[in-house]
Write a protein that holds these residues in place. Structure first.
Motif, PDB file in Angstrom:
ATOM      1  N   ALA A 101       3.476 -28.007 -67.921  1.00 11.42           N
ATOM      2  CA  ALA A 101       3.264 -26.584 -67.649  1.00 11.42           C
ATOM      3  C   ALA A 101       2.022 -26.370 -66.788  1.00 11.42           C
ATOM      4  O   ALA A 101       2.032 -25.569 -65.841  1.00 11.42           O
ATOM      5  CB  ALA A 101       3.140 -25.811 -68.962  1.00 11.42           C
ATOM      6  N   ASP A 102       0.941 -27.097 -67.089  1.00  6.59           N
ATOM      7  CA  ASP A 102      -0.280 -26.958 -66.296  1.00  6.59           C
ATOM      8  C   ASP A 102      -0.064 -27.448 -64.871  1.00  6.59           C
ATOM      9  O   ASP A 102      -0.522 -26.820 -63.914  1.00  6.59           O
ATOM     10  CB  ASP A 102      -1.420 -27.749 -66.947  1.00  6.59           C
ATOM     11  N   GLY A 103       0.656 -28.565 -64.719  1.00  5.91           N
ATOM     12  CA  GLY A 103       0.925 -29.071 -63.376  1.00  5.91           C
ATOM     13  C   GLY A 103       1.755 -28.108 -62.555  1.00  5.91           C
ATOM     14  O   GLY A 103       1.524 -27.936 -61.351  1.00  5.91           O
ATOM     15  N   ILE A 104       2.724 -27.453 -63.178  1.00  7.18           N
ATOM     16  CA  ILE A 104       3.554 -26.472 -62.466  1.00  7.18           C
ATOM     17  C   ILE A 104       2.710 -25.285 -62.021  1.00  7.18           C
ATOM     18  O   ILE A 104       2.874 -24.774 -60.907  1.00  7.18           O
ATOM     19  CB  ILE A 104       4.725 -26.035 -63.367  1.00  7.18           C
ATOM     20  N   ALA A 105       1.793 -24.847 -62.882  1.00  8.24           N
ATOM     21  CA  ALA A 105       0.896 -23.755 -62.489  1.00  8.24           C
ATOM     22  C   ALA A 105       0.052 -24.150 -61.280  1.00  8.24           C
ATOM     23  O   ALA A 105      -0.223 -23.322 -60.387  1.00  8.24           O
ATOM     24  CB  ALA A 105      -0.007 -23.380 -63.658  1.00  8.24           C
ATOM     25  N   GLN A 106      -0.370 -25.412 -61.215  1.00  9.29           N
ATOM     26  CA  GLN A 106      -1.130 -25.897 -60.054  1.00  9.29           C
ATOM     27  C   GLN A 106      -0.237 -25.956 -58.816  1.00  9.29           C
ATOM     28  O   GLN A 106      -0.628 -25.502 -57.732  1.00  9.29           O
ATOM     29  CB  GLN A 106      -1.689 -27.292 -60.350  1.00  9.29           C
ATOM     30  N   LEU A 107       0.967 -26.502 -58.982  1.00 14.68           N
ATOM     31  CA  LEU A 107       1.882 -26.693 -57.862  1.00 14.68           C
ATOM     32  C   LEU A 107       2.319 -25.362 -57.255  1.00 14.68           C
ATOM     33  O   LEU A 107       2.508 -25.255 -56.038  1.00 14.68           O
ATOM     34  CB  LEU A 107       3.102 -27.485 -58.333  1.00 14.68           C
ATOM     35  N   PHE A 108       2.489 -24.352 -58.088  1.00 18.79           N
ATOM     36  CA  PHE A 108       2.901 -23.041 -57.597  1.00 18.79           C
ATOM     37  C   PHE A 108       1.705 -22.112 -57.390  1.00 18.79           C
ATOM     38  O   PHE A 108       1.869 -20.897 -57.235  1.00 18.79           O
ATOM     39  CB  PHE A 108       3.916 -22.419 -58.558  1.00 18.79           C
ATOM     40  N   GLY A 109       0.526 -22.715 -57.351  1.00 22.13           N
ATOM     41  CA  GLY A 109      -0.676 -21.966 -57.041  1.00 22.13           C
ATOM     42  C   GLY A 109      -1.014 -22.041 -55.560  1.00 22.13           C
ATOM     43  O   GLY A 109      -0.139 -22.243 -54.713  1.00 22.13           O
TER      44      GLY A 109
ATOM     45  N   ARG B 182     -10.885 -29.870 -51.738  1.00 21.38           N
ATOM     46  CA  ARG B 182     -11.057 -28.484 -52.168  1.00 21.38           C
ATOM     47  C   ARG B 182     -10.269 -28.300 -53.468  1.00 21.38           C
ATOM     48  O   ARG B 182      -9.120 -28.729 -53.562  1.00 21.38           O
ATOM     49  CB  ARG B 182     -10.518 -27.504 -51.118  1.00 21.38           C
ATOM     50  N   ASP B 183     -10.864 -27.662 -54.455  1.00 21.36           N
ATOM     51  CA  ASP B 183     -10.177 -27.430 -55.720  1.00 21.36           C
ATOM     52  C   ASP B 183      -8.963 -26.524 -55.522  1.00 21.36           C
ATOM     53  O   ASP B 183      -9.004 -25.568 -54.733  1.00 21.36           O
ATOM     54  CB  ASP B 183     -11.114 -26.780 -56.734  1.00 21.36           C
ATOM     55  N   LEU B 184      -7.880 -26.838 -56.239  1.00 21.35           N
ATOM     56  CA  LEU B 184      -6.700 -25.984 -56.211  1.00 21.35           C
ATOM     57  C   LEU B 184      -6.963 -24.702 -57.000  1.00 21.35           C
ATOM     58  O   LEU B 184      -7.854 -24.643 -57.847  1.00 21.35           O
ATOM     59  CB  LEU B 184      -5.487 -26.709 -56.805  1.00 21.35           C
ATOM     60  N   ARG B 185      -6.142 -23.700 -56.726  1.00 21.33           N
ATOM     61  CA  ARG B 185      -6.241 -22.417 -57.409  1.00 21.33           C
ATOM     62  C   ARG B 185      -4.916 -22.172 -58.136  1.00 21.33           C
ATOM     63  O   ARG B 185      -3.961 -21.666 -57.550  1.00 21.33           O
ATOM     64  CB  ARG B 185      -6.524 -21.299 -56.395  1.00 21.33           C
ATOM     65  N   PRO B 186      -4.837 -22.580 -59.417  1.00 15.44           N
ATOM     66  CA  PRO B 186      -3.561 -22.482 -60.138  1.00 15.44           C
ATOM     67  C   PRO B 186      -3.098 -21.039 -60.280  1.00 15.44           C
ATOM     68  O   PRO B 186      -3.906 -20.110 -60.353  1.00 15.44           O
ATOM     69  CB  PRO B 186      -3.879 -23.104 -61.493  1.00 15.44           C
ATOM     70  N   ALA B 187      -1.790 -20.876 -60.329  1.00 12.65           N
ATOM     71  CA  ALA B 187      -1.211 -19.544 -60.498  1.00 12.65           C
ATOM     72  C   ALA B 187      -1.298 -19.146 -61.963  1.00 12.65           C
ATOM     73  O   ALA B 187      -0.955 -19.940 -62.854  1.00 12.65           O
ATOM     74  CB  ALA B 187       0.238 -19.544 -60.041  1.00 12.65           C
TER      75      ALA B 187
END
Length: 240
Positions: free
Chosen positions: A207-215, A177-182
């Motif tokens: 920065a993009d990875g952090i948005a994914q991780l905290f999404g 399932r695709d992640l939903r970045p913050a």
């Protein structure tokens, strides 16, 4: 004051580390720093009471010593492990708050051009679990339990995809399932700080990875949606 009589190192000694610290501080002796390194951090990133007892002094030396900065950073990045020293870890930030602020300024001067420096900054902020596991998002995986059905979910963030899945060791990651970045404006706390620091320093992939991780991620088993960072931190944050 540190009671060194109770602060054993990886060899069980209680008197060697303070002696080495004194030599390192007085003479900046390479041999003393080298011995401190293998007495305070064992292979497999194991740390000991003496490791945390030495932190305050190492941080105080950090402004003038790259060796002190590196060793202190390595110790705090191990803080999320099973070292049995959570009581010492809980006391250290309170005792060393002013020195920590100084170290943060030293590590953060200019741009954090390396992942290690970025992880050191996270550790100084007290988020040891993120400091220990954060990668460069080229090949990163995080295991979390779905808070609704308790199934183990694999979260992948890398060049091959950004998804949640059920890991099967034969076919691999299935039911992706695709992640939903913050969105950046939706981040708060340590996630916002990490993202803003990466953006400030021009670290686009980080920065993009952090948005994914905290999404948010969708559980492939029950289809519930949950916050990835919240679930990972709840299982991996050191006890305080």
């Amino acid at each position: 004051m540190v009671n060194w009589a109770q602060m054993y190192d990886c060899y069980g000694d209680v008197d060697r580390v303070p002696e080495l610290l004194a030599r390192a501080e007085r003479e900046d002796e390479a041999a003393a720093w080298d011995e401190l390194g293998y007495r305070l951090i064992l292979e497999c990133d194991l740390v000991f009471p003496a490791s945390f007892a030495a932190l305050q002094r190492l941080v105080r030396l950090a402004s003038g010593s790259a060796r002190a900065r590196g060793l202190a950073g390595a110790i705090v990045r191990c803080a999320a492990g099973g070292h049995g020293c959570d009581d010492l870890l809980a006391c250290w930030p309170q005792q060393s708050r002013s020195s920590m602020g100084c170290w943060t300024g030293i590590c953060g001067r200019g741009r954090t051009t390396t992942l290690a420096a970025f992880r050191d900054l996270i550790a100084v902020e007290g988020h040891y679990h993120w400091s220990a596991v954060l990668g460069d998002f080229s090949d990163d995986f995080y295991q979390v339990a779905c808070p609704h059905c308790a199934v183990e979910v694999t979260v992948a963030i890398g060049s091959y995809g950004r998804y949640s899945a059920i890991r099967d060791w034969n076919p691999g990651d299935v039911e992706r399932r695709d992640l939903r970045p913050a969105p950046s404006e939706g981040l708060s706390g340590i996630g916002r700080w990490m993202h803003e620091t990466a953006v400030r320093d021009g670290q686009v992939v980080l920065a993009d990875g952090i948005a994914q991780l905290f999404g948010r991620a969708e559980c492939p088993r029950c289809a519930s949606v949950f916050n990835i960072a919240d679930e990972y931190a709840s299982s991996n944050r050191p006890l305080m």
